[in-house]
Enzyme design. Structure first.
Site, PDB file in Angstrom:
ATOM      1  N   LEU A  34      22.358   2.028 -12.386  1.00  0.00           N
ATOM      2  CA  LEU A  34      22.729   0.562 -12.155  1.00  0.00           C
ATOM      3  C   LEU A  34      22.670   0.128 -10.559  1.00  0.00           C
ATOM      4  O   LEU A  34      22.891  -1.047 -10.476  1.00  0.00           O
ATOM      5  CB  LEU A  34      24.017  -0.179 -12.748  1.00  0.00           C
ATOM      6  CG  LEU A  34      24.061   0.297 -14.288  1.00  0.00           C
ATOM      7  CD1 LEU A  34      25.687  -0.330 -14.821  1.00  0.00           C
ATOM      8  CD2 LEU A  34      23.317  -0.605 -15.196  1.00  0.00           C
ATOM      9  N   SER A 125       2.545   7.502  -7.676  1.00  0.00           N
ATOM     10  CA  SER A 125       2.079   6.393  -6.867  1.00  0.00           C
ATOM     11  C   SER A 125       0.654   6.621  -6.783  1.00  0.00           C
ATOM     12  O   SER A 125       0.202   7.501  -5.939  1.00  0.00           O
ATOM     13  CB  SER A 125       3.093   5.815  -6.109  1.00  0.00           C
ATOM     14  OG  SER A 125       2.518   4.798  -5.325  1.00  0.00           O
ATOM     15  N   ALA A 126      -0.337   5.503  -6.771  1.00  0.00           N
ATOM     16  CA  ALA A 126      -1.612   5.373  -5.971  1.00  0.00           C
ATOM     17  C   ALA A 126      -1.469   5.615  -4.391  1.00  0.00           C
ATOM     18  O   ALA A 126      -2.387   5.645  -3.773  1.00  0.00           O
ATOM     19  CB  ALA A 126      -2.023   4.084  -6.425  1.00  0.00           C
ATOM     20  N   THR A 127      -0.064   5.290  -4.021  1.00  0.00           N
ATOM     21  CA  THR A 127      -0.065   5.567  -2.667  1.00  0.00           C
ATOM     22  C   THR A 127      -0.337   6.785  -1.937  1.00  0.00           C
ATOM     23  O   THR A 127      -0.651   6.985  -0.815  1.00  0.00           O
ATOM     24  CB  THR A 127       1.277   4.953  -2.254  1.00  0.00           C
ATOM     25  OG1 THR A 127       2.243   5.989  -2.823  1.00  0.00           O
ATOM     26  CG2 THR A 127       1.737   3.573  -2.123  1.00  0.00           C
ATOM     27  N   TYR A 150       8.679   6.481   1.636  1.00  0.00           N
ATOM     28  CA  TYR A 150       8.607   6.296  -0.022  1.00  0.00           C
ATOM     29  C   TYR A 150       7.228   6.960  -0.445  1.00  0.00           C
ATOM     30  O   TYR A 150       7.479   7.833  -1.322  1.00  0.00           O
ATOM     31  CB  TYR A 150       8.421   4.578  -0.308  1.00  0.00           C
ATOM     32  CG  TYR A 150       8.022   4.553  -1.685  1.00  0.00           C
ATOM     33  CD1 TYR A 150       8.850   4.816  -2.787  1.00  0.00           C
ATOM     34  CD2 TYR A 150       6.669   4.104  -1.908  1.00  0.00           C
ATOM     35  CE1 TYR A 150       8.292   4.478  -4.066  1.00  0.00           C
ATOM     36  CE2 TYR A 150       6.226   4.117  -3.230  1.00  0.00           C
ATOM     37  CZ  TYR A 150       6.983   4.345  -4.377  1.00  0.00           C
ATOM     38  OH  TYR A 150       6.441   4.113  -5.529  1.00  0.00           O
ATOM     39  N   LYS A 154       7.073  10.635  -3.078  1.00  0.00           N
ATOM     40  CA  LYS A 154       6.085  10.841  -4.194  1.00  0.00           C
ATOM     41  C   LYS A 154       5.240  12.058  -4.066  1.00  0.00           C
ATOM     42  O   LYS A 154       5.036  12.843  -5.011  1.00  0.00           O
ATOM     43  CB  LYS A 154       5.180   9.404  -4.379  1.00  0.00           C
ATOM     44  CG  LYS A 154       6.107   8.420  -4.837  1.00  0.00           C
ATOM     45  CD  LYS A 154       6.710   8.317  -6.211  1.00  0.00           C
ATOM     46  CE  LYS A 154       7.812   7.386  -6.475  1.00  0.00           C
ATOM     47  NZ  LYS A 154       8.745   8.048  -7.474  1.00  0.00           N
ATOM     48  N   PHE A 178      -0.865   2.606 -10.249  1.00  0.00           N
ATOM     49  CA  PHE A 178      -1.312   1.504  -9.414  1.00  0.00           C
ATOM     50  C   PHE A 178      -0.412   0.332  -9.385  1.00  0.00           C
ATOM     51  O   PHE A 178       0.778   0.568  -9.097  1.00  0.00           O
ATOM     52  CB  PHE A 178      -2.993   1.127  -9.664  1.00  0.00           C
ATOM     53  CG  PHE A 178      -3.963   2.309  -9.293  1.00  0.00           C
ATOM     54  CD1 PHE A 178      -3.919   3.671  -9.740  1.00  0.00           C
ATOM     55  CD2 PHE A 178      -4.679   2.078  -8.290  1.00  0.00           C
ATOM     56  CE1 PHE A 178      -4.782   4.522  -9.427  1.00  0.00           C
ATOM     57  CE2 PHE A 178      -5.457   3.118  -7.700  1.00  0.00           C
ATOM     58  CZ  PHE A 178      -5.424   4.317  -8.259  1.00  0.00           C
ATOM     59  N   ASN A 199       6.635  -7.655  -3.262  1.00  0.00           N
ATOM     60  CA  ASN A 199       5.437  -7.527  -3.713  1.00  0.00           C
ATOM     61  C   ASN A 199       4.903  -8.989  -4.261  1.00  0.00           C
ATOM     62  O   ASN A 199       5.667  -9.936  -4.434  1.00  0.00           O
ATOM     63  CB  ASN A 199       5.730  -6.628  -5.112  1.00  0.00           C
ATOM     64  CG  ASN A 199       6.291  -5.098  -5.037  1.00  0.00           C
ATOM     65  OD1 ASN A 199       7.220  -4.762  -5.069  1.00  0.00           O
ATOM     66  ND2 ASN A 199       5.365  -4.408  -4.197  1.00  0.00           N
ATOM     67  N   SER A 216       2.631 -16.316   1.359  1.00  0.00           N
ATOM     68  CA  SER A 216       1.750 -16.110   2.628  1.00  0.00           C
ATOM     69  C   SER A 216       0.842 -14.680   2.142  1.00  0.00           C
ATOM     70  O   SER A 216       1.019 -13.950   1.408  1.00  0.00           O
ATOM     71  CB  SER A 216       2.677 -15.295   3.442  1.00  0.00           C
ATOM     72  OG  SER A 216       3.506 -16.078   3.925  1.00  0.00           O
ATOM     73  N   PHE A 218      -1.580 -12.154   3.036  1.00  0.00           N
ATOM     74  CA  PHE A 218      -1.453 -11.244   4.240  1.00  0.00           C
ATOM     75  C   PHE A 218      -2.770 -10.750   4.626  1.00  0.00           C
ATOM     76  O   PHE A 218      -3.287  -9.964   4.206  1.00  0.00           O
ATOM     77  CB  PHE A 218      -0.632 -10.009   3.838  1.00  0.00           C
ATOM     78  CG  PHE A 218       0.904 -10.348   3.722  1.00  0.00           C
ATOM     79  CD1 PHE A 218       1.524 -11.264   4.495  1.00  0.00           C
ATOM     80  CD2 PHE A 218       1.691  -9.595   2.841  1.00  0.00           C
ATOM     81  CE1 PHE A 218       2.973 -11.577   4.306  1.00  0.00           C
ATOM     82  CE2 PHE A 218       2.992  -9.855   2.521  1.00  0.00           C
ATOM     83  CZ  PHE A 218       3.741 -10.964   3.421  1.00  0.00           C
ATOM     84  N   ASP A 298      -0.693  -2.180   5.184  1.00  0.00           N
ATOM     85  CA  ASP A 298      -1.377  -2.372   3.892  1.00  0.00           C
ATOM     86  C   ASP A 298      -2.800  -1.590   3.935  1.00  0.00           C
ATOM     87  O   ASP A 298      -3.553  -1.679   4.907  1.00  0.00           O
ATOM     88  CB  ASP A 298      -1.792  -4.122   3.863  1.00  0.00           C
ATOM     89  CG  ASP A 298      -0.622  -4.392   2.935  1.00  0.00           C
ATOM     90  OD1 ASP A 298       0.104  -3.646   2.220  1.00  0.00           O
ATOM     91  OD2 ASP A 298      -0.520  -5.798   2.926  1.00  0.00           O
TER      92      ASP A 298
HETATM   93  C1  WQD Z   1      -0.251  -6.516  -3.042  1.00  0.00           C
HETATM   94  C2  WQD Z   1      -1.216  -7.267  -2.444  1.00  0.00           C
HETATM   95  C3  WQD Z   1      -0.569  -7.600   0.051  1.00  0.00           C
HETATM   96  C4  WQD Z   1       2.955  -9.814  -0.977  1.00  0.00           C
HETATM   97  C5  WQD Z   1       3.382  -1.617  -2.962  1.00  0.00           C
HETATM   98  C6  WQD Z   1       3.684  -0.127  -2.771  1.00  0.00           C
HETATM   99  C7  WQD Z   1       3.388   0.604  -3.823  1.00  0.00           C
HETATM  100  C8  WQD Z   1       4.175   0.334  -5.249  1.00  0.00           C
HETATM  101  C9  WQD Z   1       3.655  -1.143  -5.473  1.00  0.00           C
HETATM  102  C10 WQD Z   1       6.282   0.652  -5.848  1.00  0.00           C
HETATM  103  C11 WQD Z   1      -1.198  -6.602  -0.762  1.00  0.00           C
HETATM  104  C12 WQD Z   1      -0.509  -8.710  -0.752  1.00  0.00           C
HETATM  105  C13 WQD Z   1       1.885  -9.100  -0.975  1.00  0.00           C
HETATM  106  C14 WQD Z   1       2.766 -11.224  -0.348  1.00  0.00           C
HETATM  107  C15 WQD Z   1       0.485 -10.834   0.040  1.00  0.00           C
HETATM  108  N1  WQD Z   1       5.331   0.620  -5.103  1.00  0.00           N
HETATM  109  N2  WQD Z   1       0.726  -9.582  -0.657  1.00  0.00           N
HETATM  110  N3  WQD Z   1       1.597 -11.732   0.093  1.00  0.00           N
HETATM  111  O1  WQD Z   1       1.399  -2.955  -1.175  1.00  0.00           O
HETATM  112  O2  WQD Z   1      -0.231  -2.677  -3.057  1.00  0.00           O
HETATM  113  O3  WQD Z   1       1.812  -1.575  -3.287  1.00  0.00           O
HETATM  114  O4  WQD Z   1       4.109  -1.687  -4.397  1.00  0.00           O
HETATM  115  O5  WQD Z   1       7.001   0.781  -6.451  1.00  0.00           O
HETATM  116  O6  WQD Z   1       3.895   2.136  -3.739  1.00  0.00           O
HETATM  117  O7  WQD Z   1       3.240   0.429  -1.497  1.00  0.00           O
HETATM  118  O8  WQD Z   1       1.769  -4.073  -3.566  1.00  0.00           O
HETATM  119  O9  WQD Z   1       2.567  -6.219  -4.407  1.00  0.00           O
HETATM  120  O10 WQD Z   1       3.429  -5.325  -2.153  1.00  0.00           O
HETATM  121  O11 WQD Z   1       0.926  -6.225  -2.446  1.00  0.00           O
HETATM  122  O12 WQD Z   1      -0.596 -11.122   0.302  1.00  0.00           O
HETATM  123  O13 WQD Z   1       3.799 -11.971  -0.146  1.00  0.00           O
HETATM  124  O14 WQD Z   1      -0.641  -8.244  -2.087  1.00  0.00           O
HETATM  125  O15 WQD Z   1      -0.850  -7.677   1.389  1.00  0.00           O
HETATM  126  O16 WQD Z   1      -2.653  -6.857  -0.577  1.00  0.00           O
HETATM  127  P1  WQD Z   1       1.056  -2.893  -2.768  1.00  0.00           P
HETATM  128  P2  WQD Z   1       2.060  -5.434  -3.284  1.00  0.00           P
END
Ligand code: WQD
Length: 336
Positions: A34, A125-127, A150, A154, A178, A199, A216, A218, A298
């Protein structure tokens, strides 16, 4: 009837997977500490499926409690979600991430080995691919040096599994997610971000709900058609179903190797502006957004080649971006 242990089963992906497991006829036992989930989720799962999963509030970092659990429970497989997942936090608290994401994995695998248990599914993760050189990303793409603690946990997690599969004959599958989004159609379970969402999708829905003033975006100077970054957004229920497919493969011994890994995405890349447009058109909500600078760390683009999962797991994501975003909005509206 087979019984499956779901660690982190009250979290975002864990709760949706617990529902799909029950629907597929599995008995579900959930372990969750939790730390980033709520006990009410157990009631919500019960409401959806009509069956209450067995629940143990256990912190997997307490080895004795993990041992006690396996001394008193027999399971046919384990789906291991319990982990920390915030990229930024992982850079500030690396030891927390090594303990939560690696130590707990070794405790679980150790007890499974002692009890002769098998069939392990790991949330990867795709990371692990970093900025891949080619799109879409196949499983052949190299694992790149991790950008965050993080992401590194993985990568290590996959290595730990591979070594245990080699040494002990364990059968395991890592699923490389993804970007999971959306919520169950009932709007009873979904993502519950704590504080300001990092996210994209929770930030989008909270902005539309008036909780945040402005989204915002990014960066709009990436080398993509509209200049914003591209990701592969997959409906969490589709992702949950990939776990059932992977588990069935292990239980039915259809796996070709002890340790396998699969991309789990839709195969379709969407830019941040695509997401905003799809959100506005599928929900009728106007979104307040502004373009700001790039977010450090990113990648430009990441979307999956899912043919390996389509072929070997006989699984394919079904839901469109529109449906996924509409479900995320319905879930947001239910959080009053
Ligand atoms: C997606 C796109 C941002 C927020 C991350 C982790 C990954 C996984 C999922 C899990 C990017 C853009 C985001 C905002 C924006 N982790 N964005 N404004 O970075 O692909 O993946 O989360 O548990 O391991 O790295 O996902 O949703 O943060 O971003 O423009 O306020 O949206 O720059 O291009 P990301 P995300």
């Amino acid at each position: 009837m087979s019984t499956i242990l779901v660690t982190g089963g009250l979290g975002f992906i864990g709760s949706h997977t617990s529902v799909e497991l029950q629907k597929a006829g599995y008995e579900v036992i959930i372990i969750d500490n939790l730390s980033n989930s709520r006990y009410e989720v157990l009631e919500r799962i019960t409401k959806i499926t009509g069956k209450r999963p067995e629940f143990h509030q256990i912190d997997l970092r307490v080895k004795k409690d993990v041992q006690n659990f396996f001394n008193t429970n027999q399971v046919d497989g384990v789906i291991h979600f319990a982990a920390s997942k915030a990229v930024g936090e992982s850079m500030e608290k690396p030891l927390l991430y090594y303990e939560n994401n690696i130590t707990t994995l070794t405790y679980l695998l150790q007890e499974m080995r002692v009890k002769g248990l098998d069939n392990f599914i790991f949330s990867s993760s795709a990371t692990v691919y970093g900025q891949a050189d080619e799109m879409p990303i196949t499983e052949e793409a190299p694992v790149k040096p991790a950008e965050s603690v993080y992401g590194y946990t993985k990568q290590i997690g996959e290595e730990v599994m591979k070594h245990c599969c080699n040494a002990y004959g364990l059968n395991a599958i890592a699923l490389r997610y993804f970007n999971p989004i959306g919520a169950h159609e009932s709007a009873l379970i979904g993502e519950l971000p704590i504080g300001v969402p990092q996210n994209l999708i929770p930030f989008v829905t909270q902005t539309a709900a008036g909780i945040r003033e402005c989204l915002s975006v990014f960066g709009d100077d990436y080398d993509t058609p509209d200049g914003t970054a591209i990701r592969d957004y997959i409906h969490v229920v589709d992702l949950a179903k990939a776990h059932i497919a992977a588990l069935n493969r292990l239980i039915e011994r259809k796996n070709k190797e002890n340790f396998e890994f699969y991309n789990v995405g839709t195969g379709k890349g969407s830019s941040v502006l695509d997401v905003i447009k799809a959100f506005e058109s599928s929900t009728g909500q106007k979104l307040n957004y502004k373009i700001v600078g790039r977010r450090p760390g990113d990648v430009v683009s990441a979307y999956a080649d899912t043919s390996k999962a389509n072929r070997e797991l006989n699984w394919k994501a079904k839901e469109s971006l529109d449906v996924s975003l509409a479900s995320a909005w319905k879930w947001q509206c239910a959080q009053k």
